[in-house]
Design an enzyme around this catalytic site. Structure first.
Site, PDB file in Angstrom:
ATOM      1  N   LYS A  45     -32.378 -34.360 -19.863  1.00 49.88           N
ATOM      2  CA  LYS A  45     -31.426 -34.611 -18.760  1.00 49.88           C
ATOM      3  C   LYS A  45     -31.364 -36.100 -18.450  1.00 49.88           C
ATOM      4  O   LYS A  45     -30.480 -36.557 -17.738  1.00 49.88           O
ATOM      5  CB  LYS A  45     -31.857 -33.843 -17.508  1.00 49.88           C
ATOM      6  CG  LYS A  45     -31.814 -32.333 -17.708  1.00 49.88           C
ATOM      7  CD  LYS A  45     -32.259 -31.617 -16.473  1.00 49.88           C
ATOM      8  CE  LYS A  45     -32.740 -30.218 -16.744  1.00 49.88           C
ATOM      9  NZ  LYS A  45     -31.699 -29.212 -16.821  1.00 49.88           N
ATOM     10  N   HIS A  61     -35.583 -23.725  -9.171  1.00 56.84           N
ATOM     11  CA  HIS A  61     -35.163 -23.271 -10.500  1.00 56.84           C
ATOM     12  C   HIS A  61     -36.199 -22.238 -10.980  1.00 56.84           C
ATOM     13  O   HIS A  61     -37.379 -22.317 -10.597  1.00 56.84           O
ATOM     14  CB  HIS A  61     -35.160 -24.492 -11.417  1.00 56.84           C
ATOM     15  CG  HIS A  61     -34.647 -24.288 -12.806  1.00 56.84           C
ATOM     16  ND1 HIS A  61     -35.373 -23.677 -13.797  1.00 56.84           N
ATOM     17  CD2 HIS A  61     -33.477 -24.636 -13.376  1.00 56.84           C
ATOM     18  CE1 HIS A  61     -34.672 -23.669 -14.930  1.00 56.84           C
ATOM     19  NE2 HIS A  61     -33.511 -24.237 -14.694  1.00 56.84           N
ATOM     20  N   GLN A 113     -33.857 -33.084 -11.750  1.00 61.83           N
ATOM     21  CA  GLN A 113     -32.553 -33.663 -11.393  1.00 61.83           C
ATOM     22  C   GLN A 113     -32.735 -35.016 -10.713  1.00 61.83           C
ATOM     23  O   GLN A 113     -31.979 -35.958 -10.974  1.00 61.83           O
ATOM     24  CB  GLN A 113     -31.776 -32.710 -10.463  1.00 61.83           C
ATOM     25  CG  GLN A 113     -31.493 -31.347 -11.068  1.00 61.83           C
ATOM     26  CD  GLN A 113     -30.578 -31.409 -12.294  1.00 61.83           C
ATOM     27  OE1 GLN A 113     -29.808 -32.337 -12.480  1.00 61.83           O
ATOM     28  NE2 GLN A 113     -30.678 -30.404 -13.149  1.00 61.83           N
ATOM     29  N   ASP A 154     -40.799 -30.729  -8.730  1.00 60.85           N
ATOM     30  CA  ASP A 154     -39.902 -30.571  -9.871  1.00 60.85           C
ATOM     31  C   ASP A 154     -38.843 -31.669  -9.763  1.00 60.85           C
ATOM     32  O   ASP A 154     -37.928 -31.588  -8.946  1.00 60.85           O
ATOM     33  CB  ASP A 154     -39.277 -29.170  -9.819  1.00 60.85           C
ATOM     34  CG  ASP A 154     -38.217 -28.966 -10.903  1.00 60.85           C
ATOM     35  OD1 ASP A 154     -37.905 -29.930 -11.623  1.00 60.85           O
ATOM     36  OD2 ASP A 154     -37.704 -27.834 -11.000  1.00 60.85           O
ATOM     37  N   CYS A 174     -30.034 -20.568 -13.484  1.00 59.44           N
ATOM     38  CA  CYS A 174     -31.484 -20.292 -13.447  1.00 59.44           C
ATOM     39  C   CYS A 174     -32.021 -20.390 -12.028  1.00 59.44           C
ATOM     40  O   CYS A 174     -33.109 -20.959 -11.793  1.00 59.44           O
ATOM     41  CB  CYS A 174     -32.258 -21.225 -14.366  1.00 59.44           C
ATOM     42  SG  CYS A 174     -31.877 -21.002 -16.090  1.00 59.44           S
TER      43      CYS A 174
HETATM   44  N1  PMP Z   1     -35.968 -27.566 -12.802  1.00 60.75           N
HETATM   45  C1  PMP Z   1     -34.722 -27.976 -12.550  1.00 60.75           C
HETATM   46  C2  PMP Z   1     -34.337 -28.410 -11.165  1.00 60.75           C
HETATM   47  C3  PMP Z   1     -33.786 -27.985 -13.588  1.00 60.75           C
HETATM   48  O1  PMP Z   1     -32.529 -28.389 -13.342  1.00 60.75           O
HETATM   49  C4  PMP Z   1     -34.188 -27.565 -14.884  1.00 60.75           C
HETATM   50  C5  PMP Z   1     -33.201 -27.523 -16.023  1.00 60.75           C
HETATM   51  N2  PMP Z   1     -32.001 -26.847 -15.708  1.00 60.75           N
HETATM   52  C6  PMP Z   1     -35.506 -27.178 -15.083  1.00 60.75           C
HETATM   53  C7  PMP Z   1     -36.368 -27.187 -14.018  1.00 60.75           C
HETATM   54  C8  PMP Z   1     -36.010 -26.742 -16.414  1.00 60.75           C
HETATM   55  O2  PMP Z   1     -35.958 -27.800 -17.339  1.00 60.75           O
HETATM   56  P1  PMP Z   1     -36.171 -27.532 -18.887  1.00 60.75           P
HETATM   57  O3  PMP Z   1     -35.332 -26.353 -19.253  1.00 60.75           O
HETATM   58  O4  PMP Z   1     -35.714 -28.802 -19.525  1.00 60.75           O
HETATM   59  O5  PMP Z   1     -37.632 -27.298 -19.090  1.00 60.75           O
END
Ligand code: PMP
Length: 404
Positions: free
Chosen positions: A224, A121, A201, A198, A362
């Site tokens: 999430k 991401h 998910q 990270d 993203c």
């Molecule tokens: N990493 C992953 C794998 C994500 O799915 C997300 C959120 N889409 C993020 C990072 C970023 O999370 P946040 O926007 O809540 O900081």
């Protein structure tokens, strides 16, 4: 303990609403999940009955709020098998990764390497680009195979004694791929690198134990995980956090301040400058406590069954391209429909009450890897039902008919 999806659904007030006169079918939980009554009530209860700033007062409300804030930290620690002092509250996974990148970056030199993967991401790419721009750090990206799994040979080939940091997602937010963390982390440690995972998910769909994984850092967001926005968790091994310089300066993160010098508080408070997101932490504590009260293995099985049902229902759709079919993947279906833009697909599905995401998620490097500019994505959560899975498949067939 069995898993009763209807009993779970009844705890999510928003799930009883309608969209365009149709029952809401919410398949966008990978972007942000809905909130159970336990979370809503905990935040309202704090605001109505027991709220003050934390760590500051000697009065009853300050002490009660501090206890609730620290109890939330304990919940997060227990969820991932960490010690309480290894859990830092941040505003989200993004801030947690920025904090680690900035902290580790302070001691990186030009030519040092950071090894990421093509499936990260942007939150686990951009903070490392800052180090490339500002310090001359070199970024390397392990390749993703056609089925969406990580190419371990590429990872091994890019890993060397120049690699100081490895950053890898536990589960891809697009492909649903679950990476073989134990193997990757062992390889990285053998090469002398620090590993940031990270877990945004995976924390929702997997049972995570950071000690078993041996991750140096593990991050996730509250929103999430059925909790509020504005709060996330940075886990760091005690020695990894102790070695990290502070990220922001201000109240609460110091030992002593004089006009000439400062000393810092020990982790985790060293990384929690200023008034923290108190209500959000309390809400996250409630969401984790609620989540932990469920039969987690049954949750994982329920979500896997939903995914399998949808994949099965779409097996005859020759106009469908699924991005990411790695064995053991999580309940995330990224797809394109032949001849249709992903945004149009999402908009038509919305007319049937089905909420899916469309765009780059993203993850632009990953989109490019699969020669895409965008895709749609349906993501499944514990509150989704088999009927919803079937209704989604039916709506997708109807949507496709618009473009055929
Ligand atoms: N990493 C992953 C794998 C994500 O799915 C997300 C959120 N889409 C993020 C990072 C970023 O999370 P946040 O926007 O809540 O900081």
């Amino acid at each position: 303990m069995a898993f009763d999806v209807q009993a779970v659904r009844a705890q999510f007030p928003i799930l009883s609403r309608q969209v365009h006169g149709k029952p809401l079918i919410y398949l966008d939980s990978a972007a942000s999940a809905q909130k159970p009554r336990a979370v809503i009530d905990a935040m309202v209860q704090a605001m109505e009955h027991s709220y003050a700033n934390v760590h500051r007062g000697l009065h009853t409300l300050a002490n009660e709020t501090t206890d609730a804030y620290e109890a939330a930290r304990r919940q997060a620690a227990e969820l991932i098998g960490a010690d309480i002092n290894e859990v830092v509250f941040t505003k989200g996974a993004t801030e947690a990764i920025n904090l680690v990148a900035a902290g580790l970056g302070a001691s990186l030199q030009a030519g040092d390497e950071v090894l990421l993967t093509e499936m990260e991401h942007h939150a686990n790419i951009v903070p490392w680009h800052f180090l490339r721009e500002r310090k001359g750090v070199v970024l390397k990206f392990a390749k993703v195979r056609d089925d969406g799994s990580l190419d371990i040979d590429s990872f091994k080939a890019l890993l060397s004694d120049k690699t100081k940091v490895v950053g890898v997602s536990h589960m891809s937010n697009v492909l649903g791929t679950v990476n073989p963390l134990a193997e990757l982390i062992a390889l990285a440690h053998d090469a002398g690198a620090v590993v940031l995972v990270d877990g945004c998910q995976a924390i929702v769909h997997e049972i995570v134990d950071v000690k078993v994984l041996d991750a140096d850092f593990y991050v996730f967001s509250g929103h999430k995980l059925y909790g509020p926005t504005g709060i996330g968790i940075l886990y760091g091994k005690a020695e990894a956090l102790a070695a990290l310089p502070p990220y922001q300066g201000g109240g609460e993160m110091i030992g002593q301040v004089s006009l000439e010098a400062i000393t810092y508080a020990d982790p985790p408070h060293r990384f929690e400058a200023g008034t923290p997101p108190i209500l959000e932490a309390i809400g996250l504590g409630a969401s984790i406590s609620w989540f932990r009260s469920l039969d987690r293995e049954a949750v994982v099985a329920h979500e896997a069954a939903l995914y399998a049902r949808v994949r099965d229902g779409l097996s005859g759709a020759n106009w469908l391209r699924v991005i990411g079919e790695a064995p053991g993947k999580g309940p995330i279906l990224a797809f394109t429909v032949e001849g249709a833009h992903a945004h149009d697909v999402a908009q038509i599905l919305d007319r049937y009450g089905v909420a899916v995401r469309a765009g780059t998620h993203c993850a632009e490097p990953l989109m490019k890897r699969f020669d895409l500019t965008s895709s749609a994505r349906a993501s499944f959560a514990l509150y989704n039902t088999e009927e919803e899975a079937d209704a989604f498949v039916e709506a997708l067939f109807k949507a496709q008919a618009f473009f055929a």
